[in-house]
Design a protein around this motif. Structure first.
Motif, PDB file in Angstrom:
ATOM      1  N   TYR A 157       0.741  -1.355   0.138  1.00  0.00           N
ATOM      2  CA  TYR A 157      -0.114   0.109  -0.118  1.00  0.00           C
ATOM      3  C   TYR A 157       0.841   1.157  -0.092  1.00  0.00           C
ATOM      4  O   TYR A 157       0.535   2.197  -0.787  1.00  0.00           O
ATOM      5  CB  TYR A 157      -0.733  -0.035   1.408  1.00  0.00           C
ATOM      6  N   SER A 173       1.718   5.641  -5.290  1.00  0.00           N
ATOM      7  CA  SER A 173       1.350   4.796  -4.142  1.00  0.00           C
ATOM      8  C   SER A 173       1.136   3.439  -4.820  1.00  0.00           C
ATOM      9  O   SER A 173       0.704   3.062  -5.991  1.00  0.00           O
ATOM     10  CB  SER A 173       0.083   5.295  -3.568  1.00  0.00           C
ATOM     11  N   VAL A 207      -1.905   1.940  -4.432  1.00  0.00           N
ATOM     12  CA  VAL A 207      -2.993   1.830  -5.226  1.00  0.00           C
ATOM     13  C   VAL A 207      -3.047   2.515  -6.419  1.00  0.00           C
ATOM     14  O   VAL A 207      -3.651   1.999  -7.467  1.00  0.00           O
ATOM     15  CB  VAL A 207      -4.207   2.535  -4.368  1.00  0.00           C
ATOM     16  N   LEU A 260      -3.302  -6.636  -2.540  1.00  0.00           N
ATOM     17  CA  LEU A 260      -2.554  -5.479  -1.969  1.00  0.00           C
ATOM     18  C   LEU A 260      -2.048  -5.969  -0.527  1.00  0.00           C
ATOM     19  O   LEU A 260      -2.627  -6.593   0.273  1.00  0.00           O
ATOM     20  CB  LEU A 260      -3.654  -4.347  -1.487  1.00  0.00           C
ATOM     21  N   SER A 314      -0.245  -4.830   3.013  1.00  0.00           N
ATOM     22  CA  SER A 314      -0.129  -3.716   3.893  1.00  0.00           C
ATOM     23  C   SER A 314      -0.072  -4.187   5.242  1.00  0.00           C
ATOM     24  O   SER A 314      -0.762  -5.274   5.700  1.00  0.00           O
ATOM     25  CB  SER A 314      -1.418  -2.984   3.409  1.00  0.00           C
ATOM     26  N   TRP A 361      -7.380  -3.163   6.285  1.00  0.00           N
ATOM     27  CA  TRP A 361      -8.100  -3.242   5.057  1.00  0.00           C
ATOM     28  C   TRP A 361      -9.125  -2.398   5.028  1.00  0.00           C
ATOM     29  O   TRP A 361      -9.476  -1.604   4.025  1.00  0.00           O
ATOM     30  CB  TRP A 361      -8.237  -4.563   4.690  1.00  0.00           C
ATOM     31  N   ILE A 402      -9.058   1.377   3.461  1.00  0.00           N
ATOM     32  CA  ILE A 402      -8.942   1.454   1.858  1.00  0.00           C
ATOM     33  C   ILE A 402      -9.532   0.559   1.162  1.00  0.00           C
ATOM     34  O   ILE A 402      -9.330   0.562   0.008  1.00  0.00           O
ATOM     35  CB  ILE A 402      -7.181   1.290   1.963  1.00  0.00           C
ATOM     36  N   ALA A 409      -9.370   0.600  -2.850  1.00  0.00           N
ATOM     37  CA  ALA A 409      -8.545  -0.055  -3.635  1.00  0.00           C
ATOM     38  C   ALA A 409      -9.323  -0.983  -4.551  1.00  0.00           C
ATOM     39  O   ALA A 409      -9.162  -1.260  -5.446  1.00  0.00           O
ATOM     40  CB  ALA A 409      -8.095  -1.198  -2.480  1.00  0.00           C
ATOM     41  N   PHE A 413      -6.664  -8.561  -0.467  1.00  0.00           N
ATOM     42  CA  PHE A 413      -5.842  -7.969   0.554  1.00  0.00           C
ATOM     43  C   PHE A 413      -4.919  -8.965   1.211  1.00  0.00           C
ATOM     44  O   PHE A 413      -5.609  -9.839   1.654  1.00  0.00           O
ATOM     45  CB  PHE A 413      -6.624  -7.137   1.549  1.00  0.00           C
TER      46      PHE A 413
END
Lengths: 113, 883
Positions: free
Chosen positions: B667, B673, B675, B693, B695, B699, B702, B706, B714
Motif C-alpha cells: 500500500y 502509491s 493503489v 494489496l 499492507s 484493509w 482502504i 482499493a 488484501f
C-alpha cells in the motif's frame, strides 16, 4: 438473499466454511443466516456496557466459535481479538472492535436481504 | 605433615642409633665381662686342676713313704745290723722288689752309695736335699738323673751304715720321673691343661715336648707377654711366689712368631709340698675361648634378638601411637575447619542479612515512592471521574455536555483499570503466583492479532507502522500466548506513547536455529521506534519496578513504571533475554530473544505451482523475505521497490507474453502509491491479473479505494510463509486440494451413538451434521447440566461417546465430566469423553485429563481427526455393547 458470491465479496472465506459443512451449500448458507440472528450479538454489547466481562467473554467466545466454523473472516477478526482480551478479563476499550464487529454483521445482514 | 614425618624418621633413626650403641656397648661390655669370666673360669679351673694334682701328689707321696717305711722296717727286721754290706743287700732286695729305678744312701758329706739300680749321675736339687735332710724334714721330694733316665727321688731321713764307713743321713728312693708324670697325669694329650714342674730356679723338671728353653724364666722372657706387668716383673713375681711357697697366678699372652702363635693363657703355680718343686698349670684360652665364645655368641644373639624384639615392639607401639595421634590430628583439623567454615558461614550469613536488610529497606523506599507516585496517578483520574460525574449531573439536559463528560469518565476509567491490571500482575509476580502456561501457539496468529490491536491507535496517533518478518523456521511454537501478547503490547504501547506524530514504529520477528537443539528455535522480536529515547542511566534501571525516568517529558505521560518490570519477569520466566538500545532524541529498540520449543507440526506440504509473482514494496528487507518464502513455496518471485518500476516490469512481461500470475503490491510506496500503481496497471492490462494489496494497515479503511483501483484482494502483513500460501492458494481455486489430500482411509464410526454437549447452536448443528453423515446417532445437550442429566437418565451403555464442549453456561465441560465420572454406573467410568476446545491455550490439557477426559480436539473441529479419535476410543465401547 444470501449467495456465495455475496459472501465472498463481503470477505468470507467460503471455502473454509464450506469444508466444515461438508460442502453442503444449502446448509452453509442456512447456518450463516442463523448466525446473523445469534443472540450473542445482543448479549455482547449489553454485557460490555454492564461491565460484566464474564458474560461478555461468553458471548464473544460464542460468536468466535461460529464465525470460525463458517469462515466469516471479517467478523472473526474483531471478535477473536475481543475474546482474547476478555479471556483475561482485561479492562480496556472494546469499542472499536465491537463497532467493527457489528458493522460487519450489519453489512452481511443487508446482503442477506 | 612433612615436618612430622621428619620428626618421626629422625626419632626412629635416633632409636636405631641408640639401640645399636646400646647393643655394641653391651657387646663390648659382655666381651670384657666374658674375658673376665673366662679368666675367672680359667683360674678356678686351674685351681681345681692344680688342687687335684696336689692331691695326687700327696697321695703318691704318701704311698711312696709307706713303701719307704716298709723298706725301713724290712731293714730293721733283717738283722743286718751295722753291716754295710748286708744293709746294702737288704735295701737292694727291697728296691728290686719295689721295682725302683734306684735306691741310694746318702751321707752328710754328700757321698752317695747306690744300693740298687744305676747310680745317680746328678741331683736336681742337691742343696735342697742336703739342707732338708739336715733339718730333719721327714719327706723330701726332689729329682735327679742316672745315666739313663730322669728320676723322681723320694728322700727320707735314714740312718744306716755305709760302705765307706759313714752313716747315711738319708735314703733316696727313686722311681723314673716318667712314671710319676704318668701317675700325675701330667702329659695327658686330651687334657686342656698342660703342666710344667719347675725347680726353684725355674729350671724344668717336667715340661712339655715343645719346650725348647731350659727354664721357665727364659720362656717367659722369650714368649710371654703378661697382662698388667712386664715379663721381668712377672718373673719376679714367680720367684717370689716360689720363695714364699705361695700360689702364683698370671694371665698372659703366649707369642711365638715362628709358629705364628698368639694365644692367651692363664698360669697357675703352686708348690709341691716337701719338695723343691713348683707345679705350673697352664691353660690356654683356646678351648675355653671357643666355649666361652659360643656362649658369648649365643648371649649376643639372644641379646640381639631381644633388642630387635624390643625394637619391633616399640615400633609397633610407636606406630599405633602415631596412628592415634594422627587420627586425633585429623579430627582436630576437621573440627577446626568445621569451626572455620561455620564462622565463615556465620559471617556470610551476617553479611547476607545485612544485604537483605539494605535490600528490604531499598524496596520499601521504592514502594513508598511508588505509592506516592501512584496515589497521584490514581487520584487524578478518580478526581476526573467524580468531577465529571458531578458536572454531568448538573447539566443532565445538555446532551453534548453529558456526552463529553462521559467520554472523559470513560477515559479516566480505562486509565485507572490499566493501572489496576498492572498492579495486580505485579503482585502476582511478587508472590510467585504468576506462572507461564505454554501451549501450542501460532506466531502468525499472534502477530496478526497484535497488529490488529495496535493499528487503530497508531493510526490515531498519526504514526507510521510497519511489520517485518524474516526467516521463519517454525510458525508453531510452544509459548504462553497471553504473556507474549502482553510483552509485545507493552513494548508497542510504550513506543506509541513516546513517539511523536509522524514517527515510525517497526515490529520485527525473525528466527534462527537454537543452540538448545533441533526441537527449539531461537526467536527474535523487536520493537523499534523513532521516539524520544532514554538516557544511559535510566536504561540501566529500566526494568526495576516502580521506576520511571524522572524528568519533565516522562512525567507528562502516564504510566506506573510497572509494565517493563512485568515484561522482564515474563521474558526471564521464558528463559529469554531483553536488550535495549536507545539514544535520547533518536529512538529506542527493544529486542527480545527467546528459545522456543517447536511444535512438531505435520508439515503440510505448502506447494504452489511455479507462478510468476511480482512483489512490490519499498522495503528491500520485505522484498527479500517475501521472495524467499515465495520461492520456498515453489513460485517464481520477482521484486521491485517502486510503483513505477513495477509498472514497467508488468508491461514488459506482458509484451513478452510471460505475464505475471499475480501482483503483490504494498500500500505504501515511495513515489507512486500502491493503489495508484494498481490503477495504472489495470488501465493498461485490464482485469486479467489478480492484484493483491499487501499492507500492515487495516484493509477496511482502504477497501473502497482499493476496490475501485482494481485490487482484488488484501493480504495483511506480517507475510508469513503460510499467509502467502493461503492467500495465493485461493487464487488457484484449488481450495479443495487440501481436502483431497486427506487420508483415503475413512474411519468407520457408523452406528455409534454420541452425546454432544455444545452451547453454540451453529457449532452443534455442524457437528451433528458431520457425525450423522458418517452414520452416527447424535443427541444434543445445550449445557453441562443437561448433558449430565441426559447421561444419567440413559440406559447402561446407551451412549458410545460424549463430545464435550468446555465452555458452556450453567455447568462447564470440566465439571460435567467430573460429575459423569462420579456416577455409580459401569459405563460412567468407561465412556470416552472427548473435549472440544476452541483455542489452543484456552484450557489446560492437564485439567481435562484430571477431570477424566480421554482426548481433546481443537475447534473448529477437524472432521477426519474427530472420526479418527472416535474410532480409536469408541470401538471399546462397541465391543462391550455387542457382548
Amino acid at each position: 438473499m444470501l449467495t456465495m458470491e455475496k459472501l465472498k465479496s463481503w470477505g468470507a472465506d467460503v471455502d473454509d466454511g464450506m469444508k466444515r459443512c461438508l460442502n453442503n451449500e444449502a446448509m452453509y448458507l442456512r447456518l450463516v443466516n442463523k448466525f446473523l440472528q445469534a443472540a450473542s450479538f445482543e448479549r455482547l454489547p449489553e454485557a460490555l456496557s454492564a461491565h460484566d466481562l464474564e458474560a461478555a467473554f461468553q458471548a464473544a467466545h460464542d460468536l468466535k466459535g461460529s464465525a470460525a466454523n463458517l469462515g466469516l473472516t471479517p467478523i472473526l477478526g474483531p471478535v477473536s481479538r475481543m475474546t482474547e482480551q476478555l479471556r483475561a478479563r482485561r479492562e480496556m476499550d472494546y469499542e472499536p472492535d465491537l463497532e467493527k464487529l457489528l458493522r460487519e454483521r450489519d453489512a452481511l445482514k443487508s446482503l442477506a436481504e | 605433615m612433612k615436618k612430622e614425618l621428619r620428626i618421626i624418621v629422625g626419632g626412629l633413626l635416633l632409636m636405631l642409633v641408640i639401640a645399636s650403641a646400646v647393643f655394641f656397648g653391651l657387646y663390648r661390655f659382655l666381651d670384657v665381662r666374658t674375658e673376665k669370666d673366662v679368666r675367672e673360669i680359667a683360674r678356678v679351673f686351674l685351681g681345681e686342676i692344680a688342687g687335684q694334682e696336689s692331691s695326687r701328689y700327696e697321695a703318691i707321696k704318701a704311698i711312696r713313704y709307706t713303701q719307704i717305711d716298709s723298706m725301713h722296717k724290712e731293714l730293721e727286721t733283717s738283722g743286718a745290723g751295722n753291716d754295710p754290706a748286708k744293709v746294702k743287700n737288704v735295701l737292694g732286695h727291697s728296691a728290686a722288689f719295689q721295682d725302683l729305678a734306684n735306691c741310694t744312701l746318702i751321707s752328710a758329706s754328700g757321698h752317695m752309695q747306690t744300693c740298687y739300680g744305676d747310680p745317680i749321675a746328678r741331683l736336681g736339687g742337691e742343696s735342697y736335699l742336703m739342707e732338708s735332710l739336715a733339718s730333719g724334714q721327714k719327706q723330701i721330694v726332689t729329682g735327679g738323673w742316672t745315666e739313663k733316665e730322669q728320676m723322681i727321688i723320694f728322700a727320707a731321713p735314714f740312718a744306716a751304715p755305709m760302705e765307706n764307713g759313714e752313716t747315711s743321713i738319708g735314703l733316696l728312693w727313686c722311681k723314673p720321673i716318667s712314671l710319676f708324670a704318668q701317675v700325675m697325669n701330667l702329659s695327658n694329650p686330651d687334657s686342656m691343661v698342660y703342666f710344667f714342674i719347675i725347680r726353684r730356679d725355674t729350671s724344668y723338671v717336667i715340661h712339655t715336648e715343645e719346650t725348647v728353653e731350659d727354664n721357665y724364666d727364659e720362656l717367659v722372657r722369650k714368649h710371654v707377654i703378661p697382662e698388667g706387668v712386664t715379663p721381668e716383673e712377672c718373673i719376679e713375681l714367680l720367684h717370689n711366689a716360689i720363695a714364699t711357697d705361695s700360689v702364683f697366678t698370671m694371665h698372659t699372652h703366649f707369642v711365638d712368631d715362628s709358629q705364628n702363635l698368639n694365644v692367651r693363657r692363664s698360669v697357675h703355680g703352686m708348690p709341691l709340698k716337701d719338695s723343691n718343686w713348683y707345679l705350673l698349670s697352664i691353660i690356654p684360652y683356646g678351648a675355653l675361648d671357643e666355649t666361652i665364645a659360643e656362649m658369648g655368641h649365643s648371649r649376643s644373639l639372644s641379646m640381639l634378638v631381644a633388642v630387635f624384639v624390643l625394637f619391633a615392639a616399640l615400633l609397633a607401639v610407636f606406630g599405633v601411637y602415631i596412628r592415634i595421634v594422627r587420627r586425633q590430628m585429623t579430627q582436630l583439623e576437621k573440627a577446626r575447619s568445621v569451626a572455620e567454615s561455620a564462622s565463615l558461614e556465620a559471617h556470610q550469613a551476617q553479611e547476607a542479612a545485612e544485604a537483605a536488610r539494605a535490600e528490604a529497606e531499598a524496596a520499601n523506599r521504592a514502594k513508598g515512592e511508588f505509592l506516592s507516585n501512584m496515589s497521584h496517578d490514581i487520584r487524578t483520574p478518580m478526581n476526573a471521574i467524580v468531577g465529571m460525574t458531578a458536572i454531568a449531573r448538573d447539566h443532565i439536559g445538555d446532551q453534548d455536555r453529558v456526552r463529553d463528560c462521559l467520554k472523559k469518565i470513560s477515559l479516566s476509567g480505562k486509565q485507572l483499570l490499566g493501572l489496576v491490571n498492572d498492579i495486580l500482575d505485579m503482585s502476582k509476580i511478587e508472590s510467585g503466583k504468576m506462572t507461564l502456561n505454554p501451549e501450542p501457539l501460532s506466531l502468525r496468529q499472534t502477530m496478526e492479532t497484535i497488529c490488529d490491536i495496535v493499528r487503530p491507535q497508531i493510526k490515531a496517533n498519526g504514526q507510521l507502522f510497519d511489520i517485518f518478518i524474516r526467516n521463519i523456521l517454525a510458525e508453531e511454537v510452544y509459548c504462553d500466548g497471553l504473556r507474549l501478547n502482553q510483552v509485545l503490547l507493552n513494548f508497542l504501547s510504550n513506543a506509541m506513547k513516546f513517539t511523536p506524530e509522524g514517527g515510525r514504529i517497526d515490529l520485527s520477528l525473525w528466527q534462527e536455529p537454537s543452540p538448545k537443539g533441533e526441537g527449539f528455535v531461537r526467536t527474535h522480536l523487536s520493537v523499534r521506534d523513532t521516539g524520544m529515547g532514554m538516557s544511559e542511566e535510566f536504561r540501566a534501571k529500566l526494568f526495576t519496578a516502580f521506576e520511571r525516568e524522572d524528568n519533565l517529558r516522562v512525567r507528562k505521560t502516564q504510566g506506573t513504571g510497572l509494565g517493563l518490570a512485568i515484561v522482564k519477569y515474563i521474558v526471564d520466566a521464558m528463559g529469554g533475554t531483553i536488550e535495549v538500545a536507545s539514544q535520547v532524541g533518536e529512538g529506542t529498540d527493544f529486542h527480545v530473544t527467546v528459545d522456543l520449543e517447536k511444535v512438531p507440526t505435520d508439515p503440510q506440504e505448502m506447494v504452489l505451482p511455479d507462478w510468476k509473482i511480482l512483489v512490490v514494496d519499498d522495503s528491500p528487507d520485505l522484498c527479500e523475505t517475501a521472495s524467499l518464502s515465495l520461492r520456498e513455496l515453489g513460485t517464481r518471485p520477482e521484486t521491485c521497490l517502486s510503483g513505477e518500476e513495477a509498472l514497467e516490469k508488468v508491461l514488459e512481461a506482458d509484451r513478452k507474453g510471460e505475464g505475471y500470475f499475480a501482483l503483490l503490491i504494498d500500500y505504501r510506496l515511495g513515489g507512486m502509491s500502491g493503489v495508484e500503481t494498481a490503477r495504472r496497471i489495470r488501465d493498461r492490462l485490464g482485469s486479467r491479473v489478480p492484484i493483491r494489496l499487501i499492507s500492515a494497515y487495516d484493509w477496511a479503511d482502504i477497501a473502497e479505494e482499493a476496490a475501485a483501483a482494481g485490487i482484488t484482494g488484501f493480504i495483511p502483513k506480517p507475510l508469513f510463509k503460510s499467509t502467502l500460501y493461503r492467500e495465493l492458494k485461493k487464487l488457484s481455486g484449488e481450495a479443495e486440494a487440501r481436502a483431497a489430500d486427506s487420508p483415503e482411509r475413512t474411519e468407520n464410526i457408523a452406528g455409534l451413538r454420541i452425546l454432544l454437549a455444545e452451547d453454540n447452536d451453529i457449532n452443534a448443528e455442524i457437528a451433528s451434521m458431520i457425525l450423522e453423515e458418517s452414520g452416527c446417532a447424535v443427541e444434543c445437550a445445550e449445557d453441562g447440566k443437561i448433558a449430565l442429566d441426559m447421561f444419567a437418565a440413559s440406559p447402561q451403555g446407551y451412549f458410545d461417546a460424549i463430545l464435550m464442549d468446555l465452555r458452556m453456561p450453567h455447568m462447564n465441560g470440566i465439571e460435567a465430566t467430573e460429575n459423569i465420572r462420579k456416577l455409580h454406573r459401569a459405563d460412567a467410568a468407561r465412556v470416552p469423553i472427548i473435549a472440544m476446545t476452541a483455542d489452543a491455550f484456552e484450557e489446560d490439557a492437564r485439567k481435562c485429563l484430571a477431570a477424566g477426559m480421554n482426548a481433546h480436539l481443537a475447534k473448529p473441529i477437524d472432521i477426519e481427526l474427530l472420526k479418527k479419535t472416535l474410532a480409536r476410543l469408541a470401538p471399546r465401547a462397541r465391543a462391550v455393547k455387542s457382548s
